[in-house]
Design an enzyme around this catalytic site. Sequence first.
Site, PDB file in Angstrom:
ATOM      1  N   GLY A  75       0.957  -1.323  -0.022  1.00  0.00           N
ATOM      2  CA  GLY A  75      -0.022   0.013   0.046  1.00  0.00           C
ATOM      3  C   GLY A  75       0.605   1.244   0.033  1.00  0.00           C
ATOM      4  N   ILE A  88       1.612   3.681   2.206  1.00  0.00           N
ATOM      5  CA  ILE A  88       2.502   4.252   3.461  1.00  0.00           C
ATOM      6  C   ILE A  88       3.356   2.593   3.340  1.00  0.00           C
ATOM      7  CG2 ILE A  88       3.101   4.664   5.749  1.00  0.00           C
ATOM      8  CD1 ILE A  88       0.112   5.475   5.807  1.00  0.00           C
ATOM      9  N   SER A 143      -4.228   6.070  13.971  1.00  0.00           N
ATOM     10  CA  SER A 143      -4.670   7.306  13.033  1.00  0.00           C
ATOM     11  C   SER A 143      -5.092   8.640  14.163  1.00  0.00           C
ATOM     12  CB  SER A 143      -5.755   6.960  12.284  1.00  0.00           C
ATOM     13  OG  SER A 143      -6.732   8.243  11.839  1.00  0.00           O
ATOM     14  N   ALA A 144      -4.815   9.755  13.702  1.00  0.00           N
ATOM     15  CA  ALA A 144      -5.206  10.991  14.510  1.00  0.00           C
ATOM     16  C   ALA A 144      -6.642  10.910  14.715  1.00  0.00           C
ATOM     17  CB  ALA A 144      -4.750  12.214  13.614  1.00  0.00           C
ATOM     18  N   THR A 145      -7.339  10.170  13.732  1.00  0.00           N
ATOM     19  CA  THR A 145      -8.997  10.216  14.009  1.00  0.00           C
ATOM     20  C   THR A 145      -9.376   9.679  15.401  1.00  0.00           C
ATOM     21  OG1 THR A 145      -9.094   8.035  12.816  1.00  0.00           O
ATOM     22  CG2 THR A 145      -9.369  10.003  11.648  1.00  0.00           C
ATOM     23  N   TYR A 201     -14.400   3.513  11.124  1.00  0.00           N
ATOM     24  CA  TYR A 201     -13.061   3.546  10.757  1.00  0.00           C
ATOM     25  C   TYR A 201     -12.131   3.865  12.098  1.00  0.00           C
ATOM     26  CZ  TYR A 201      -8.311   5.010   9.279  1.00  0.00           C
ATOM     27  OH  TYR A 201      -6.981   5.053   9.150  1.00  0.00           O
ATOM     28  N   LYS A 254      -9.579   1.599  14.924  1.00  0.00           N
ATOM     29  CA  LYS A 254      -8.367   2.339  15.222  1.00  0.00           C
ATOM     30  C   LYS A 254      -8.006   2.142  16.820  1.00  0.00           C
ATOM     31  CE  LYS A 254      -6.497   2.339  11.321  1.00  0.00           C
ATOM     32  NZ  LYS A 254      -5.479   1.239  10.979  1.00  0.00           N
ATOM     33  N   TYR A 278      -0.764   8.660  12.903  1.00  0.00           N
ATOM     34  CA  TYR A 278      -0.603   9.465  11.614  1.00  0.00           C
ATOM     35  C   TYR A 278      -1.275  10.374  11.783  1.00  0.00           C
ATOM     36  CZ  TYR A 278       1.249   4.568  10.377  1.00  0.00           C
ATOM     37  OH  TYR A 278       1.905   3.344  10.227  1.00  0.00           O
ATOM     38  N   ASN A 337      -1.748  13.604   8.489  1.00  0.00           N
ATOM     39  CA  ASN A 337      -2.054  13.544   7.071  1.00  0.00           C
ATOM     40  C   ASN A 337      -0.814  13.192   6.133  1.00  0.00           C
ATOM     41  OD1 ASN A 337      -4.432  14.648   8.372  1.00  0.00           O
ATOM     42  ND2 ASN A 337      -5.271  15.027   6.512  1.00  0.00           N
ATOM     43  N   ARG A 367      -5.100  21.061   8.446  1.00  0.00           N
ATOM     44  CA  ARG A 367      -4.641  19.661   8.740  1.00  0.00           C
ATOM     45  C   ARG A 367      -2.988  19.761   8.938  1.00  0.00           C
ATOM     46  NH1 ARG A 367      -9.162  19.252   9.318  1.00  0.00           N
ATOM     47  NH2 ARG A 367     -10.594  17.707   8.564  1.00  0.00           N
TER      48      ARG A 367
HETATM   49  P1  NAD Z   1      -3.197   1.492   1.840  1.00  0.00           P
HETATM   50  O1  NAD Z   1      -4.921   1.148   1.493  1.00  0.00           O
HETATM   51  O2  NAD Z   1      -2.665   2.045   0.454  1.00  0.00           O
HETATM   52  O3  NAD Z   1      -2.321   0.286   2.266  1.00  0.00           O
HETATM   53  C1  NAD Z   1      -3.356  -0.478   3.025  1.00  0.00           C
HETATM   54  C2  NAD Z   1      -2.675  -2.138   2.194  1.00  0.00           C
HETATM   55  O4  NAD Z   1      -3.322  -3.133   3.086  1.00  0.00           O
HETATM   56  C3  NAD Z   1      -3.171  -2.432   0.949  1.00  0.00           C
HETATM   57  O5  NAD Z   1      -2.058  -2.735   0.163  1.00  0.00           O
HETATM   58  C4  NAD Z   1      -4.124  -3.434   0.935  1.00  0.00           C
HETATM   59  O6  NAD Z   1      -4.272  -4.168  -0.350  1.00  0.00           O
HETATM   60  C5  NAD Z   1      -3.749  -4.159   2.292  1.00  0.00           C
HETATM   61  N1  NAD Z   1      -4.936  -4.710   3.051  1.00  0.00           N
HETATM   62  C6  NAD Z   1      -5.951  -4.525   3.436  1.00  0.00           C
HETATM   63  N2  NAD Z   1      -6.691  -5.134   4.101  1.00  0.00           N
HETATM   64  C7  NAD Z   1      -5.849  -6.415   4.197  1.00  0.00           C
HETATM   65  C8  NAD Z   1      -5.953  -7.557   4.676  1.00  0.00           C
HETATM   66  N3  NAD Z   1      -7.281  -8.073   5.325  1.00  0.00           N
HETATM   67  N4  NAD Z   1      -5.065  -8.506   4.454  1.00  0.00           N
HETATM   68  C9  NAD Z   1      -3.933  -8.307   3.632  1.00  0.00           C
HETATM   69  N5  NAD Z   1      -3.550  -7.116   3.254  1.00  0.00           N
HETATM   70  C10 NAD Z   1      -4.726  -6.123   3.318  1.00  0.00           C
HETATM   71  O7  NAD Z   1      -3.380   2.632   2.818  1.00  0.00           O
HETATM   72  P2  NAD Z   1      -2.062   3.419   3.533  1.00  0.00           P
HETATM   73  O8  NAD Z   1      -2.493   4.754   3.394  1.00  0.00           O
HETATM   74  O9  NAD Z   1      -0.933   2.864   3.085  1.00  0.00           O
HETATM   75  O10 NAD Z   1      -2.590   3.027   4.874  1.00  0.00           O
HETATM   76  C11 NAD Z   1      -1.747   1.996   5.844  1.00  0.00           C
HETATM   77  C12 NAD Z   1      -2.190   1.861   7.018  1.00  0.00           C
HETATM   78  O11 NAD Z   1      -2.281   3.353   7.816  1.00  0.00           O
HETATM   79  C13 NAD Z   1      -3.801   1.724   7.340  1.00  0.00           C
HETATM   80  O12 NAD Z   1      -3.947   0.811   8.458  1.00  0.00           O
HETATM   81  C14 NAD Z   1      -4.455   2.919   7.277  1.00  0.00           C
HETATM   82  O13 NAD Z   1      -5.906   2.919   8.160  1.00  0.00           O
HETATM   83  C15 NAD Z   1      -3.393   3.731   8.324  1.00  0.00           C
HETATM   84  N6  NAD Z   1      -3.590   5.239   8.392  1.00  0.00           N
HETATM   85  C16 NAD Z   1      -3.494   5.809   6.894  1.00  0.00           C
HETATM   86  C17 NAD Z   1      -3.339   7.030   6.985  1.00  0.00           C
HETATM   87  C18 NAD Z   1      -3.663   7.638   5.571  1.00  0.00           C
HETATM   88  O14 NAD Z   1      -4.046   9.025   5.409  1.00  0.00           O
HETATM   89  N7  NAD Z   1      -3.255   7.195   4.553  1.00  0.00           N
HETATM   90  C19 NAD Z   1      -3.707   7.803   8.038  1.00  0.00           C
HETATM   91  C20 NAD Z   1      -3.749   7.033   9.240  1.00  0.00           C
HETATM   92  C21 NAD Z   1      -3.638   5.919   9.502  1.00  0.00           C
HETATM   93  N1  UDP Z   2     -10.774  18.471   1.284  1.00  0.00           N
HETATM   94  C1  UDP Z   2     -11.365  19.192   0.289  1.00  0.00           C
HETATM   95  N2  UDP Z   2     -11.763  18.909  -0.617  1.00  0.00           N
HETATM   96  C2  UDP Z   2     -11.559  17.388  -1.090  1.00  0.00           C
HETATM   97  C3  UDP Z   2     -10.687  16.745  -0.093  1.00  0.00           C
HETATM   98  C4  UDP Z   2     -10.723  17.181   0.922  1.00  0.00           C
HETATM   99  O1  UDP Z   2     -11.688  20.422   0.578  1.00  0.00           O
HETATM  100  O2  UDP Z   2     -11.530  16.974  -2.188  1.00  0.00           O
HETATM  101  C5  UDP Z   2     -10.475  19.151   2.734  1.00  0.00           C
HETATM  102  C6  UDP Z   2     -11.102  18.384   3.847  1.00  0.00           C
HETATM  103  O3  UDP Z   2     -12.352  19.086   3.990  1.00  0.00           O
HETATM  104  C7  UDP Z   2     -10.174  18.697   5.013  1.00  0.00           C
HETATM  105  C8  UDP Z   2      -8.795  18.693   4.108  1.00  0.00           C
HETATM  106  O4  UDP Z   2      -8.877  18.781   2.915  1.00  0.00           O
HETATM  107  O5  UDP Z   2     -10.426  19.873   5.578  1.00  0.00           O
HETATM  108  C9  UDP Z   2      -8.095  17.207   4.183  1.00  0.00           C
HETATM  109  O6  UDP Z   2      -8.841  16.273   4.053  1.00  0.00           O
HETATM  110  P1  UDP Z   2      -8.590  14.805   3.656  1.00  0.00           P
HETATM  111  O7  UDP Z   2      -9.732  14.003   3.355  1.00  0.00           O
HETATM  112  O8  UDP Z   2      -7.324  14.728   2.900  1.00  0.00           O
HETATM  113  O9  UDP Z   2      -8.036  14.338   5.208  1.00  0.00           O
HETATM  114  P2  UDP Z   2      -8.938  14.024   6.549  1.00  0.00           P
HETATM  115  O10 UDP Z   2     -10.254  15.111   6.597  1.00  0.00           O
HETATM  116  O11 UDP Z   2      -9.286  12.809   6.867  1.00  0.00           O
HETATM  117  O12 UDP Z   2      -7.851  14.755   7.567  1.00  0.00           O
END
Ligand code: NAD
Ligand code: UDP
Length: 343
Positions: free
Chosen positions: A10, A12, A124-126, A151, A155, A179, A181, A233
């Site tokens: 994926g 990250i 996640s920061a969520t 979601y 977490k 994490y 953003n 963000r």
């Molecule tokens: P991504 O979707 O690009 O990567 C996730 C990977 O996990 C993908 O390759 C997917 O195919 C694989 N996957 C999903 N479910 C699976 C399963 N059951 N078995 C095996 N593989 C599986 O997402 P990302 O952005 O790289 O995020 C990685 C992690 O970080 C996730 O857990 C996500 O929730 C967390 N995270 C992401 C963000 C963000 O904004 N990208 C922010 C906070 C936390």
């Molecule tokens: N955002 C936006 N237009 C878009 C997507 C996102 O204005 O098409 C804004 C959203 O409202 C937030 C910021 O961009 O203020 C970051 O959004 P994102 O979905 O990337 O991250 P998250 O909301 O999960 O922090």
Amino acid sequence: MHVLVTGGAGYIGSHTCLCLLEEGFSVTVIDNFCNSSPEALRRVQALAGRSLTLIKGDVRDAATLDAAFAGPRIDAVIHFAGLKAVGESVAEPMLYYDNNVAGTFNLLQAMQRAKVSTVVFSSSATVYGDPAPEDLPLEETSPTGITHSPYATSKWMVERCLADLHTAQPQWRIARLRYFNPVGAHPSGRIGENPSGTPNNLMPFISQVACGTRPMLSIFGGDYPTHDGTGVRDYIHVMDLAEGHVATLKYLANRPNGDLLTLNLGTGQGCSVLDVVKAFEAASGQTVPYQIVARRPGDVPAYYADSTQAQELLHWKAKRTLHDMCADTWRWQAANPKGYASE
Ligand code: NAD
Ligand code: UDP
């Protein structure tokens, strides 16, 4: 050190696998490719000049995990595998609890069977929910658990499970990384974020507007109590985030009596949507047409991290700027207008 990386194909995960290979770690990836492409890992190996082991499988499948742990000894797990679309989680909560919560329980049970007790979890920061302005910047001790989507709840549930596990078995070495953003791409332009369908997140949407795939950005809300009215963000370059995982593994390796680490990974700086649009235009030389529309339901006005804990403990700091994040996103987007399908 041999690291099992779930979800390593994926966004990250692929950048982290590259850092791990470059730092000399052995890497095994488990991924079911539900939201990624094997092409990402082909490119990771080409960039690193080293190979990794790939297992196509699901973390919810105990036999797949047992087979992975039965191979060459695994020292630590980085657990990225999960689903991450907030809106989809509202529509399909059971899918999210199954993948993110049951999948993690299954992984932790397989680790117990294999006597592997070092794990880095993608939180996640969520988990902080909807912070009050006086709670900013968010510290690791800020309140969590009042979440707004399945979601975020998934977490938070895993975070709690990991804390309970550590209480019962303090020899576990656990990191819960929150994490903010993640944006940007590797500076080579060879790997980056590859969203399927219409991007939910701001940066991939902007980059698709800049390259002409989409006509215009809709900015969700122009009347927030922020410096220009748009949402704020804490954007962090994915390479900084990837390096944060390597630093975490090194830190945990020196905690022989176990540890439970909870860390914000952000820059500590809040940027508005308009800040990002302007930075992207400057970095790419493209115009990003936009319109301000209604707020997106569930969005919070602002959040950003206090990341001094990570700096102090890991000796790690996010060092790349918003300009770097935009320039690297644009290099990846311009060279791969259809993501990995471009090849
Ligand atoms: P991504 O979707 O690009 O990567 C996730 C990977 O996990 C993908 O390759 C997917 O195919 C694989 N996957 C999903 N479910 C699976 C399963 N059951 N078995 C095996 N593989 C599986 O997402 P990302 O952005 O790289 O995020 C990685 C992690 O970080 C996730 O857990 C996500 O929730 C967390 N995270 C992401 C963000 C963000 O904004 N990208 C922010 C906070 C936390
Ligand atoms: N955002 C936006 N237009 C878009 C997507 C996102 O204005 O098409 C804004 C959203 O409202 C937030 C910021 O961009 O203020 C970051 O959004 P994102 O979905 O990337 O991250 P998250 O909301 O999960 O922090």
